[in-house]
Design an enzyme around this catalytic site. Structure first.
Site, short mmCIF file in Angstrom:
data_model
loop_
_atom_site.label_atom_id
_atom_site.label_comp_id
_atom_site.label_asym_id
_atom_site.label_seq_id
_atom_site.Cartn_x
_atom_site.Cartn_y
_atom_site.Cartn_z
N GLU A 225 41.00 29.39 -1.97
CA GLU A 225 41.93 28.55 -1.24
C GLU A 225 42.05 27.20 -1.94
OE1 GLU A 225 41.18 29.89 3.41
OE2 GLU A 225 40.11 28.16 2.61
N HIS B 177 41.37 26.02 7.18
CA HIS B 177 39.94 25.80 7.10
C HIS B 177 39.63 24.33 6.84
CE1 HIS B 177 39.12 30.26 5.96
NE2 HIS B 177 39.12 30.08 7.25
#
Length: 290
Positions: A209, A247
């Site tokens: 990510e 996140h």
């Protein structure tokens, strides 16, 4: 073979009598996982689906020989649950809990190095070795046994990519969701190393990510230490700078933390880097010579 969990795993569920713990214990039992004990303080002597419940992890380990744990404990108490598992000799600890305070995880991070154990998470989907053990919240029906390892910061992308691998006839050895928080127990490099040592993992998929430099460090490791081919995908190509995306650890600060920069670092290390999730299965087939 598999990494972290297999048919020798004797699983203990911390928080087994809570809503999430009970639900996912049922799913893990349906997967054929050997769930030998649960722990909820004050509820020792009960059982859930035939699984005995204990007041402490130490008592459960002494009675059942549990060697791995999965944690469904509320955030304020999750760090103590991790400490309890580590102190009881667990070889693998999966903490599913989301929202653990960062200062609690700083204490855990300092302690984990003193133990011969692997902590997966927190804020993760867990670990699943198809046909052997399911220590996770992952949907087992999308998995099939095979020789592709998967390590990921993203739960939902793991599901999508695993499903596309399975539909293409490509099975998995183990899938590991390491979690997306800023402080986690195990990083990409540690899991890549375990896959490299596994004679039955012929290719590894790494799902990263935006935010941080974990993927660049992993790229350096792959270039210098791995013979097993690696295919990668980095989520967040359209993420705006300065925004946390999903996140807590996925925040773009510019420069090397962008998806573009990470993908370029991966390609420079000889890693096949996909531009979208659906391309991953195609690149894996190519890496396997299919």
């Amino acid at each position: 073979m598999a990494i972290l969990v297999d048919d020798g795993t004797r699983l203990l569920v911390q928080g087994i009598t809570g809503r999430e713990g009970a639900f996912h214990t049922g799913r893990m039992l349906e997967s054929g996982t050997n769930v030998v004990a649960g722990v909820t303080p004050g509820k020792g002597g009960q059982d859930y689906e035939g699984v005995p419940v204990f007041d402490t992890v130490a008592g459960a380990v002494e009675a059942t020989g549990a060697n791995a744990s999965v944690i469904f404990v509320p955030p304020p108490f999750a760090a103590d649950a991790i400490f309890e598992s580590l102190d009881s000799g667990m070889s693998t600890v999966c903490c599913i809990t989301e929202g653990i305070p960062v200062h609690d995880m700083m204490r855990v991070a300092d302690y984990i190095g003193t133990k011969d154990a692997t902590l997966i998470g927190p804020n993760c989907p867990g670990v699943l070795s198809p046909g052997k053990a399911n220590v996770s919240i992952m949907p087992r029906d999308i998995f099939s046994p095979g020789k592709v390892g998967v390590v990921s910061r993203s739960g939902t992308l793991t599901y999508q990519i695993v499903n596309e691998l399975t539909q293409r006839g490509i099975g998995q050895s183990t899938a590991v969701g390491i979690g997306g928080d800023p402080i986690i127990g195990t990083n990409f490099i540690e899991i890549l190393g375990k896959f490299e040592e596994d004679p039955e993992t012929d290719c590894v998929v790494m799902i990263g990510e935006i935010g941080g430099n974990a993927e660049q460090l992993a790229a350096d490791y792959v270039r210098s230490e791995m013979k097993t081919p690696v295919v990668a995908y980095i989520a967040g190509f359209t993420a705006p700078e300065g925004k946390t995306m999903g996140h807590a650890g996925a925040i773009v600060s510019g420069g090397e933390s962008t998806a573009e920069a990470k993908s370029e670092a991966l390609r420079s290390a000889g890693i096949r880097a996909a531009t979208n999730p659906s391309e991953v299965a195609e690149l894996v087939a190519e890496a396997l010579g299919g």
